[in-house]
Design a protein around this motif. Structure first.
Motif, PDB file in Angstrom:
ATOM      1  N   LEU A 131       0.832  -1.201   0.000  1.00 51.01           N
ATOM      2  CA  LEU A 131       0.000   0.000   0.000  1.00 51.01           C
ATOM      3  C   LEU A 131       0.874   1.260   0.000  1.00 51.01           C
ATOM      4  O   LEU A 131       0.645   2.210  -0.750  1.00 51.01           O
ATOM      5  CB  LEU A 131      -0.905   0.010   1.241  1.00 51.01           C
ATOM      6  N   MET A 132       1.909   1.258   0.853  1.00 55.84           N
ATOM      7  CA  MET A 132       2.682   2.474   1.125  1.00 55.84           C
ATOM      8  C   MET A 132       3.630   2.863  -0.015  1.00 55.84           C
ATOM      9  O   MET A 132       3.763   4.037  -0.337  1.00 55.84           O
ATOM     10  CB  MET A 132       3.500   2.318   2.413  1.00 55.84           C
ATOM     11  N   VAL A 133       4.323   1.898  -0.595  1.00 55.61           N
ATOM     12  CA  VAL A 133       5.361   2.233  -1.589  1.00 55.61           C
ATOM     13  C   VAL A 133       4.778   3.018  -2.777  1.00 55.61           C
ATOM     14  O   VAL A 133       5.327   4.060  -3.152  1.00 55.61           O
ATOM     15  CB  VAL A 133       6.126   0.971  -2.046  1.00 55.61           C
ATOM     16  N   PRO A 134       3.658   2.585  -3.385  1.00 58.71           N
ATOM     17  CA  PRO A 134       3.107   3.392  -4.485  1.00 58.71           C
ATOM     18  C   PRO A 134       2.707   4.804  -4.050  1.00 58.71           C
ATOM     19  O   PRO A 134       2.692   5.724  -4.861  1.00 58.71           O
ATOM     20  CB  PRO A 134       1.869   2.589  -4.928  1.00 58.71           C
ATOM     21  N   LEU A 135       2.399   4.956  -2.756  1.00 57.89           N
ATOM     22  CA  LEU A 135       1.983   6.279  -2.265  1.00 57.89           C
ATOM     23  C   LEU A 135       3.141   7.263  -2.154  1.00 57.89           C
ATOM     24  O   LEU A 135       2.930   8.436  -1.841  1.00 57.89           O
ATOM     25  CB  LEU A 135       1.275   6.149  -0.904  1.00 57.89           C
ATOM     26  N   LEU A 136       4.378   6.808  -2.391  1.00 63.20           N
ATOM     27  CA  LEU A 136       5.501   7.754  -2.457  1.00 63.20           C
ATOM     28  C   LEU A 136       5.339   8.715  -3.632  1.00 63.20           C
ATOM     29  O   LEU A 136       6.023   9.733  -3.722  1.00 63.20           O
ATOM     30  CB  LEU A 136       6.832   6.999  -2.579  1.00 63.20           C
ATOM     31  N   LYS A 137       4.415   8.375  -4.564  1.00 71.21           N
ATOM     32  CA  LYS A 137       4.124   9.270  -5.697  1.00 71.21           C
ATOM     33  C   LYS A 137       2.747   9.930  -5.539  1.00 71.21           C
ATOM     34  O   LYS A 137       2.180  10.441  -6.506  1.00 71.21           O
ATOM     35  CB  LYS A 137       4.174   8.472  -7.009  1.00 71.21           C
ATOM     36  N   THR A 163       4.140  10.548   5.873  1.00 72.10           N
ATOM     37  CA  THR A 163       3.876   9.347   6.676  1.00 72.10           C
ATOM     38  C   THR A 163       4.427   8.104   5.996  1.00 72.10           C
ATOM     39  O   THR A 163       5.042   7.245   6.642  1.00 72.10           O
ATOM     40  CB  THR A 163       2.358   9.185   6.907  1.00 72.10           C
ATOM     41  N   ASN A 164       4.214   8.010   4.688  1.00 72.70           N
ATOM     42  CA  ASN A 164       4.646   6.803   3.974  1.00 72.70           C
ATOM     43  C   ASN A 164       6.158   6.646   3.998  1.00 72.70           C
ATOM     44  O   ASN A 164       6.674   5.543   4.173  1.00 72.70           O
ATOM     45  CB  ASN A 164       4.145   6.847   2.527  1.00 72.70           C
ATOM     46  N   SER A 165       6.873   7.758   3.817  1.00 79.12           N
ATOM     47  CA  SER A 165       8.332   7.657   3.838  1.00 79.12           C
ATOM     48  C   SER A 165       8.811   7.280   5.240  1.00 79.12           C
ATOM     49  O   SER A 165       9.732   6.481   5.396  1.00 79.12           O
ATOM     50  CB  SER A 165       8.971   8.957   3.369  1.00 79.12           C
ATOM     51  N   THR A 166       8.153   7.805   6.277  1.00 80.21           N
ATOM     52  CA  THR A 166       8.512   7.458   7.661  1.00 80.21           C
ATOM     53  C   THR A 166       8.343   5.970   7.924  1.00 80.21           C
ATOM     54  O   THR A 166       9.076   5.361   8.713  1.00 80.21           O
ATOM     55  CB  THR A 166       7.622   8.243   8.652  1.00 80.21           C
ATOM     56  N   SER A 167       7.346   5.374   7.264  1.00 83.85           N
ATOM     57  CA  SER A 167       6.993   3.980   7.573  1.00 83.85           C
ATOM     58  C   SER A 167       8.036   2.973   7.118  1.00 83.85           C
ATOM     59  O   SER A 167       8.146   1.883   7.681  1.00 83.85           O
ATOM     60  CB  SER A 167       5.648   3.630   6.922  1.00 83.85           C
ATOM     61  N   MET A 168       8.828   3.303   6.089  1.00 87.49           N
ATOM     62  CA  MET A 168       9.681   2.295   5.437  1.00 87.49           C
ATOM     63  C   MET A 168      10.671   1.610   6.400  1.00 87.49           C
ATOM     64  O   MET A 168      10.684   0.385   6.500  1.00 87.49           O
ATOM     65  CB  MET A 168      10.410   2.896   4.228  1.00 87.49           C
TER      66      MET A 168
END
Length: 804
Positions: free
Chosen positions: A413-419, A429-434
């Motif tokens: 879910l999170m990786v595509p949301l980097l765009k 938030t998404n970058s923090t999660s990695m």
């Protein structure tokens, strides 16, 4: 009607600035005019006070200023149209906000008095203004006016005859307490709780008897805000509120009570977080069952049900309270959470005509693309999506390996949301999660972890190369660096290094180019203080990106060691440029930090770059900038510790420079102390790791007199460990004749404990405690050491013994 509006605007545009306020006030007062014209005048006046206050208001005479303030408050009392009254209240709030100076002094104290005005509309406006000021000028406003504001708002909340005024007073109290320093709020806690509880009881009865809920919604949030600020000090009041709050969640099941129920769920979870697990556990099971019941009914909730976002946040708080015990509830909470986090916004490409047919009220926002085209996005659900993503990060952070079952679906879910460029919070938030998700997945073994990292890595590097927003970019870069630290040696292949090297080179070149452009703008004829402020903001943003370049290089050097140096050499000229004497101090600071990392992690091979950095590093020990001094001193320390034999003569050369910094009169001031402590630590490291470079017996007494360190915790551990080495080896210089230095050593240890220089779980704490215990066995010496300590130091020694 529209012609009247245009007439107002046209006349307004053609009159001088100082007369605009008077003109607009007259237009607002003119009840014979069309309401649209009056509303337009109100909007224009609020905008004028918001955007051009300094240009128009101070130029008015004191009499005119007084007339405007009293005139506005009179209009509120006389106004009959509710929408118009709200607009005038907004003007009052904007003016009151602007009449607070930089020190938090209120230039319109009458606004507070209007909380006691006989007219409810005036009290309403005053609440509105105070709430706005409490948010805009926190915490200065709270520090200046806590006594007057809290008492006034509590009294206004007693206004049983006017629900809207009561609700607005409670809302203003929320604004005030949210940013109020805890120490200021505590003295009022008894009185606050008494008023909030009595109001809650009355409003709960009114809800049951009449169905009114407006004030109760705000009071419940006020209770939550007070508990959130008071933290453990709220424990004595916990039992007063919790039964009623649980009762609301259990019984407020009708559709019209959804918001009240959501806010009460929020309140319960915030109180639980404030008072802590031990106190909350008596109700934890009941609360969890109530939440689970709501969760089970989730499928019946409409997409815009306000309970959803409150529930998602409450689950995350329950996770923080319960810790590992929360893991059992994940199967119930993750479904709806993933559903909300997966919301896809509605987007459209529209021409100007189509865009005009769609209003902002429909929840659309537009970006003009030129050629009469606009890009539109429907924002409904985006805040909920952002909150849900934040909660996923919270679960990963709190539960660690307990979250491993869900890492794969969350990563997908999170990786595509980097765009996902529609919402910065989601990107952040998404970058923090990695790195957190990698930590969770580690328990599954290296193969699983590597597969997950491969899914992330390309997307993170691409995002570093393309992200336009500097705040988001810096977070992605920081996250990438943390991921490399988790994964370690071998996590990047040749293609990754090639792409990353190009991107970092580009960032550094852009950094220098932007500095040159700013210098050109400073020569421009339009250059003034305002332009300089804007240029400073740009510079701060650029420097922050530079710190993240340093973070990434640090993670690579610490993982790959000297074998990464050939790759680094394409960046070398740019890093050398950073430490040139003419460059701004942040450039020199971060350039030195990068070379510090090379010395620390890539020695002895690091010495082949000595011609580029050694002379600047030694010269920087006594630099005017404390930040540069700190980076240089740290570099000397790692040179001694890790650098190898080639660095010996430079350690000898550095020593008198370090001592000069330590012994300067202002060495321990707030701005200098970190640099000074790094110098003290570097002297210790030279004595410990390169003892043949200095006269240790001569330097040791001085070094002992400079201890303890307590600001730089990392260096404090180094110095205390070295002190333990010396004591444990019965060093005669440190112990002194007949152990005469032991009282001084006790003083150093006690002060270190008082300043929490070393965490109790650090092995060094046990070593220090053992030193103290050894002395404890020899009665007379123990008495002598303890007698020379003050009460705080004696308590600190006891705390140390108890903890280790």
């Amino acid at each position: 009607m529209l012609n009247t509006c245009f007439l107002v605007i046209e006349t307004y545009e053609n009159i001088p600035g100082q007369s605009k306020i008077t003109f607009l006030l007259q237009a607002i007062r003119n009840t014979a005019a069309a309401e649209e014209a009056r509303q337009m005048a109100a909007v224009l006046l609020r905008r004028l006070l918001s955007s051009a206050f300094e240009e128009v208001y101070p130029a008015l005479s004191p009499d005119d200023q007084t007339s405007i303030k009293s005139g506005l408050l009179l209009i509120i009392q006389l106004e009959t149209q509710s929408s118009m009254r709200k607009k005038i209240c907004d003007i009052v709030a904007e003016l009151a906000r602007n009449l607070i100076d930089e020190d938090g002094n209120n230039q319109w104290p009458e606004v507070l008095k209007f909380l006691f005005d006989s007219h409810p509309r005036v009290r309403y406006a005053a609440c509105n203004a105070i709430g706005q000021m409490a948010t805009d000028f926190a915490p200065g406003f709270q520090k200046k006016f806590h006594e007057k504001v809290i008492a006034a708002l509590l009294q206004t909340m007693e206004d049983q005859g006017n629900q809207r005024v009561q609700a607005h007073a409670a809302a203003a109290l929320i604004n005030f307490t949210e940013d109020c320093p805890k120490s200021l709020l505590i003295p009022y806690l008894d009185n606050l709780v008494k008023h909030l509880h009595s109001t809650m009881v009355i409003k709960l009865q009114e809800l049951i008897q009449k169905g009114t809920k407006l004030v109760l919604e705000q009071v419940v949030t006020s209770i939550a805000s007070v508990a959130d600020t008071a933290e453990e000090k709220f424990v004595p009041y916990y039992d007063l509120f919790m039964p009623s709050l649980k009762h609301i969640v259990e019984n407020a099941v009708q559709k019209e009570l959804r918001l009240l129920r959501g806010k009460t769920i929020e309140c319960i979870s915030l109180i639980g977080l404030a008072v802590g697990k031990e106190k909350f556990m008596q109700d934890a099971s009941d609360v969890m069952q109530l939440l689970l019941k709501t969760q089970t009914d989730f499928s019946d909730l409409e997409d815009d049900d306000p309970q959803i976002s409150y529930m998602i946040s409450a689950w995350a708080r329950m996770c923080k309270i319960l810790g590992k015990e929360f893991q059992q509830y994940l199967p119930v909470v993750m479904g709806p959470l993933m559903k909300t986090a997966s919301i896809k916004p509605e987007v459209a490409l529209l021409d100007t005509q189509d865009m005009e047919n769609m209003s902002d009220d429909d929840g659309w926002e537009f970006v003009n693309l030129g050629d009469q085209q606009s890009f539109g996005i429907k924002t409904a659900g985006l805040e909920e999506k952002a909150t849900a993503c934040q909660m996923l990060v919270c679960y990963a952070k709190e539960l660690k390996e307990g979250f491993v079952e869900y890492t794969e679906q969350v990563v997908k879910l999170m990786v595509p949301l980097l765009k996902f460029y529609f919402h910065d919070d989601i990107l952040l938030t998404n970058s923090t999660s990695m790195p957190l998700l990698l930590e969770c997945a580690r328990v599954r073994g290296p193969e699983y972890l590597t597969q997950m990292w491969h899914f992330m890595c390309d997307a993170l590097i691409k995002a570093i190369g393309t992200e336009p927003d500097s705040d988001v970019l810096s977070e992605i870069m920081h996250s990438f660096a943390k991921c490399i630290e988790v994964m370690g040696d071998g996590c990047l292949n040749n293609e990754h290094f090639e792409e990353l090297g190009g991107i970092l080179k580009g960032k550094l070149e852009e950094h220098f180019k932007n500095q040159e452009l700013r210098q050109v703008k400073r020569q421009d004829e339009d250059y003034d203080e305002q332009v300089e402020e804007s240029l400073q903001d740009e510079d701060d943003s650029d420097v922050y990106i530079l710190t993240k370049v340093s973070d990434i290089l640090h993670s690579i050097f610490s993982s790959y060691k000297e074998k990464v140096l050939p790759w680094f050499e394409r960046l070398l000229p740019l890093i050398v440029n950073l430490i040139c004497p003419h460059r701004p101090w942040p450039d020199r600071q971060w350039g030195l930090c990068i070379f510090d990392d090379i010395v620390e992690h890539c020695s002895p091979s690091s010495f082949k770059y000595a011609e580029y950095f050694l002379r600047p590093m030694l010269q920087s020990i006594c630099d005017n900038s404390p930040e540069v001094r700190q980076a240089a001193a740290y570099g000397v320390g790692v040179m001694a510790q890790f650098g190898g034999d080639s660095y010996r003569p430079f350690c000898t050369e550095a020593l008198p420079l370090l001592v000069r910094v330590i012994q300067s009169p202002d060495a321990k001031t707030k701005e200098n102390v970190n640099a000074t402590e790094n110098c003290i630590s570097a002297v210790g490291k030279i004595m410990k790791f390169k003892p043949d470079c200095v006269n240790v017996e001569e330097v040791l007494p001085h070094w002992l007199s400079w201890l303890p360190l307590h600001e730089d915790k990392e260096e404090a551990v180094h110095t205390f460990n070295y002190l333990c080495d010396l004591i444990e080896s019965n060093n005669p210089v440190v112990l002194g004749p007949n152990n005469s230095n032991l009282p001084r050593i006790f003083c150093i240890i006690a002060d270190g404990e008082i300043h929490e220089a070393i965490k109790h779980e650090d092995p060094c704490t046990k070593r220090l405690a053992n030193v103290v215990r050894q002395v404890q066995t020899s009665g007379g010496l123990w008495t002598e050491c303890i007698s020379q300590l003050n009460a705080d130091q004696q308590a600190a020694i006891q705390e140390l013994l108890n903890s280790a």
